[in-house]
Scaffold this motif. Structure first.
Motif, PDB file in Angstrom:
ATOM      1  N   PRO A 135       0.831  -1.219   0.000  1.00  0.00           N
ATOM      2  CA  PRO A 135       0.000   0.000   0.000  1.00  0.00           C
ATOM      3  C   PRO A 135       0.859   1.260   0.000  1.00  0.00           C
ATOM      4  O   PRO A 135       1.992   1.253   0.487  1.00  0.00           O
ATOM      5  N   TRP A 136       0.310   2.309  -0.540  1.00  0.00           N
ATOM      6  CA  TRP A 136       0.975   3.607  -0.522  1.00  0.00           C
ATOM      7  C   TRP A 136      -0.080   4.659  -0.177  1.00  0.00           C
ATOM      8  O   TRP A 136      -1.279   4.379  -0.254  1.00  0.00           O
ATOM      9  N   PRO A 137       0.316   5.840   0.233  1.00  0.00           N
ATOM     10  CA  PRO A 137      -0.660   6.840   0.692  1.00  0.00           C
ATOM     11  C   PRO A 137      -1.415   7.502  -0.455  1.00  0.00           C
ATOM     12  O   PRO A 137      -1.175   8.657  -0.804  1.00  0.00           O
ATOM     13  N   VAL A 138      -2.344   6.763  -1.064  1.00  0.00           N
ATOM     14  CA  VAL A 138      -3.191   7.306  -2.120  1.00  0.00           C
ATOM     15  C   VAL A 138      -4.518   7.730  -1.512  1.00  0.00           C
ATOM     16  O   VAL A 138      -5.066   7.048  -0.644  1.00  0.00           O
ATOM     17  N   ARG A 139      -5.027   8.859  -1.955  1.00  0.00           N
ATOM     18  CA  ARG A 139      -6.316   9.357  -1.458  1.00  0.00           C
ATOM     19  C   ARG A 139      -7.427   8.674  -2.237  1.00  0.00           C
ATOM     20  O   ARG A 139      -7.511   8.806  -3.466  1.00  0.00           O
ATOM     21  N   LEU A 140      -8.282   7.934  -1.540  1.00  0.00           N
ATOM     22  CA  LEU A 140      -9.378   7.210  -2.161  1.00  0.00           C
ATOM     23  C   LEU A 140     -10.694   7.897  -1.843  1.00  0.00           C
ATOM     24  O   LEU A 140     -11.059   8.068  -0.676  1.00  0.00           O
ATOM     25  N   ALA A 141     -11.398   8.287  -2.886  1.00  0.00           N
ATOM     26  CA  ALA A 141     -12.557   9.170  -2.740  1.00  0.00           C
ATOM     27  C   ALA A 141     -13.663   8.593  -1.880  1.00  0.00           C
ATOM     28  O   ALA A 141     -14.351   9.321  -1.162  1.00  0.00           O
ATOM     29  N   TYR A 142     -13.870   7.261  -1.929  1.00  0.00           N
ATOM     30  CA  TYR A 142     -15.007   6.671  -1.237  1.00  0.00           C
ATOM     31  C   TYR A 142     -14.615   5.961   0.057  1.00  0.00           C
ATOM     32  O   TYR A 142     -15.433   5.242   0.625  1.00  0.00           O
TER      33      TYR A 142
END
Length: 308
Positions: A135-142
């Protein structure tokens, strides 16, 4: 469940025409369309065939607030870019384009597809490889902030409450504290999940998987959630899935066999069944499917209560 704000519908064909003119691209036709996005096939003299992805709406309504379509466009762009680096079959991103009115659209490599079914073993192998990506710090909208178990239990509660309005005889949901305990005992590490694996998002030629597209529903969570959703999606023929073959391909690649009927799996299956029932009750009305998915939700609720 996410619904669109119908007050800000977008004329995607008009946007496509403006973008192609502005960037000197050749319009080659419609490539695909879904609930949230429309994709156009365009040609570039220097980059070749591309996919122009345009949102249908400027914002969407999730249970925890509104989601700007631009966030979904950036999300797809970032996820596809990261996974392409890992050698996973995706539509590799090319560029983000801001239109004159501020609407954000994206360009990616065009992946042809002949519509032939992709073997379930290939799908399972893809999911196993996806879940091996750190995992990496991606912003997930939901994805709501905070603990994932709390998020899922709260979502299931809200969906159960919403479906109960259509089906007052729906069995009771187990106590929230009990369900949170079920999630706490799910010991797998969080991984990126696609959560919309179905025929429409699986591009291929010659019966081989070429790309998995549409990462709008992506979450960081336990891999069991993905497999439980595949099992429920497979019950709908239109989704073109063979759950047994997918699980076979997953196990052959990952080496571990997950129990898709455990209490945690039942909770995740229920989350999917409730969502689908609500979709066919309201978002895309289909009385027969709404009835069948409501019946499926009853069945899973009974199994979950019995398991606890």
């Amino acid at each position: 469940m996410v619904t669109a704000d119908s007050t800000v519908d977008i004329d995607t064909s008009a946007v496509a025409a403006k973008v192609t003119r502005r960037l000197g691209l050749q319009a080659l036709g419609l490539a695909g369309e879904g609930v949230d996005f429309v994709v156009y096939h365009v040609g570039s003299k220097t980059l070749g065939d591309l996919a122009l992805r345009i949102p249908r709406h400027r914002r969407y309504i999730a249970p925890y607030g509104q989601v700007d379509a631009a966030d979904l466009v950036r999300q797809e762009h970032e996820i596809a870019g990261r996974l392409a680096q890992h050698g996973l079959p995706v539509s590799a991103p090319v560029d983000l384009v801001t239109c004159e009115d501020g609407l954000l659209v994206s360009l990616a490599r065009y992946v042809p597809s002949d519509g032939r079914p992709v073997p379930g073993q290939d799908i399972g192998a893809f999911l196993a490889r996806l879940h091996q990506v750190e995992p990496w710090p991606v912003r997930l909208a939901y994805q709501a902030p905070g603990d994932f178990g709390e998020f899922l239990v709260s979502r299931v509660h809200d969906r159960h409450k919403a479906l109960s309005r259509h089906a007052p005889d729906l069995p009771e949901l187990p106590d929230g504290a009990v369900l949170r305990d079920v999630m706490d005992h799910e010991d797998s590490a969080a991984r990126l999940l696609h959560l919309d694996i179905r025929r429409q998002n699986l591009l291929g030629t010659g019966g081989r998987l070429a790309a998995v597209v549409d990462w709008s529903n992506a979450l960081m969570g336990p891999p069991l959630m993905e497999l439980a959703r595949v099992c429920e999606y497979a019950l709908l023929p239109d989704n073109g899935l063979n759950a047994e073959a997918v699980l076979e391909g997953y196990m052959a690649t990952d080496g571990q066999q997950l129990d898709t009927w455990s209490a945690a799996a039942l909770l995740n299956r229920l989350d999917t069944a409730l969502m689908l029932a609500l979709v066919f009750h309201s978002v895309a009305p289909d009385p027969a499917r709404a009835r069948d998915l409501t019946h499926r939700s009853r069945h899973l609720l009974k199994r979950l209560n019995a398991a606890l």
